[in-house]
Scaffold this motif. Structure first.
Motif: not given
Length: 346
Positions: A316-322
């Motif tokens: 799971x990744x932050x939206x702004x990093x993926x």
């Protein structure tokens, strides 16, 4: 004033808390701070057993400066625009807003899309429904001083009409490398020098991620799933998506690219099994939209039959990093490259 129902839907604003700056330093002389993200996953222990949260943690930023105005910039639709007042920005997407935040100008975000995951977007006085039917009257009714669009496909006609009636409008198309996008946003705000330093810092992170990937001995198969993108149906990221490009840079094989899907498109249950991903990627906000782990397995029941599903290997990744090409792309690329490099060959 033309009724808003004729052009776009507006949601009442709800002020959000801003994110505090971090005093740590990043490459290129830019300071850094925790990445903007949604509240979808509040803590790592909120994830199911075996799942991991990848967060590059440090997103470059620069101290707030004084814009040099007026600023003459070339919009991505080829029009020369003189920006006189970037104090009330109507932003077309979170990729643009994240750069504005990183330039220390978050308070200038005056209107943001309703699905924003950025702190400045949530704190903006207005949130609005932004799609291909958005009309010029509705945008003008917001009372902003500058429209910053993020899509030539969606915003070219709108920008032309806004300029005709005297509204400054600049398009920074989303389909370009993050450093280029950063420089263009900064130029539109009268902060070209600060933008150059910020872009260099992000490029350094991207280069570091690519170097890690180059040392890899195999390419793990990665599927990035989203709760949106095909008329509300679950989708996977294709070659021309920000995450598809990031996965490739970080040393993975993007399933959507291999399957030939465009942007974010649906993939059949049979296609998911045949793709045999080693890693399942999902953003924090999409995890929330899916309704958690159970919602993901319901949307994609055959994911459990894949190597990633059987191993419970969901990252799971932050939206702004993926999911966006923006100032967080370097941090996301580094986090993903390190995680992929640490994965034992299948």
């Amino acid at each position: 004033m033309v009724p808003l129902a004729l052009s776009l839907g507006l949601a009442a604003c709800s002020a959000g808390d801003g994110q505090a700056d971090n005093a740590a330093n990043a490459g290129g002389g830019a300071a850094s701070r925790p990445a903007s993200s949604s509240a979808a996953v509040d803590a790592a222990d909120a994830l199911p057993e075996g799942w991991q949260r990848l967060d590059g943690g440090q997103v470059p930023s620069v101290p707030a400066g004084t814009p040099q105005l007026p600023a003459s910039v070339r919009s991505d639709d080829g029009v020369e625009v003189q920006v006189d007042d970037p104090g009330r920005i109507i932003a077309g997407g979170d990729d643009i807003i994240a750069v504005i935040e990183a330039l220390g100008q978050g308070s200038a975000v005056f209107a943001a899309p309703t699905n924003t995951v950025t702190a400045a977007g949530r704190a903006a006085p207005h949130q609005f429904l932004f799609n291909k039917t958005t009309g010029v009257e509705g945008v003008l009714s917001l009372g902003g001083s500058l429209f910053l669009g993020n899509s030539l496909r969606r915003h070219r006609d709108l920008s032309d009409k806004l300029r005709t009636v005297g509204q400054d409008a600049v398009i920074i198309d989303d389909l370009q490398p993050a450093p280029d996008k950063i420089r263009k946003v900064a130029a539109a705000l009268g902060l070209a020098d600060a933008g150059a330093g910020l872009a260099d810092a992000v490029q350094a992170q991207l280069d570091a991620a690519a170097a890690i990937a180059a040392r890899g001995t195999w390419k793990p198969r990665v599927i990035h799933i989203s709760a949106t993108g095909a008329g509300g149906s679950p989708t996977v990221a294709g070659a021309d998506s920000a995450s598809g490009q990031l996965i490739t840079l970080a040393g993975g094989l993007n399933i959507g690219t291999e399957a030939g899907v465009a942007n974010f498109s649906a993939l059949s249950n049979e296609g998911v099994v045949a793709a045999a991903p080693d890693i399942i990627l999902v953003t924090e906000h999409d995890l929330q939209l899916f309704g958690g782990a159970d919602g993901i397995w319901k949307a994609y029941p055959t994911l459990k039959q894949t190597p990633a599903g059987q191993a419970g290997r969901v990252w799971v990744m932050p939206d702004m990093q993926l999911k966006y090409t923006s100032v967080g792309s370097g941090a996301g690329a580094l986090a993903l490259a390190r995680a992929l490099a640490a994965l034992p060959p299948a």
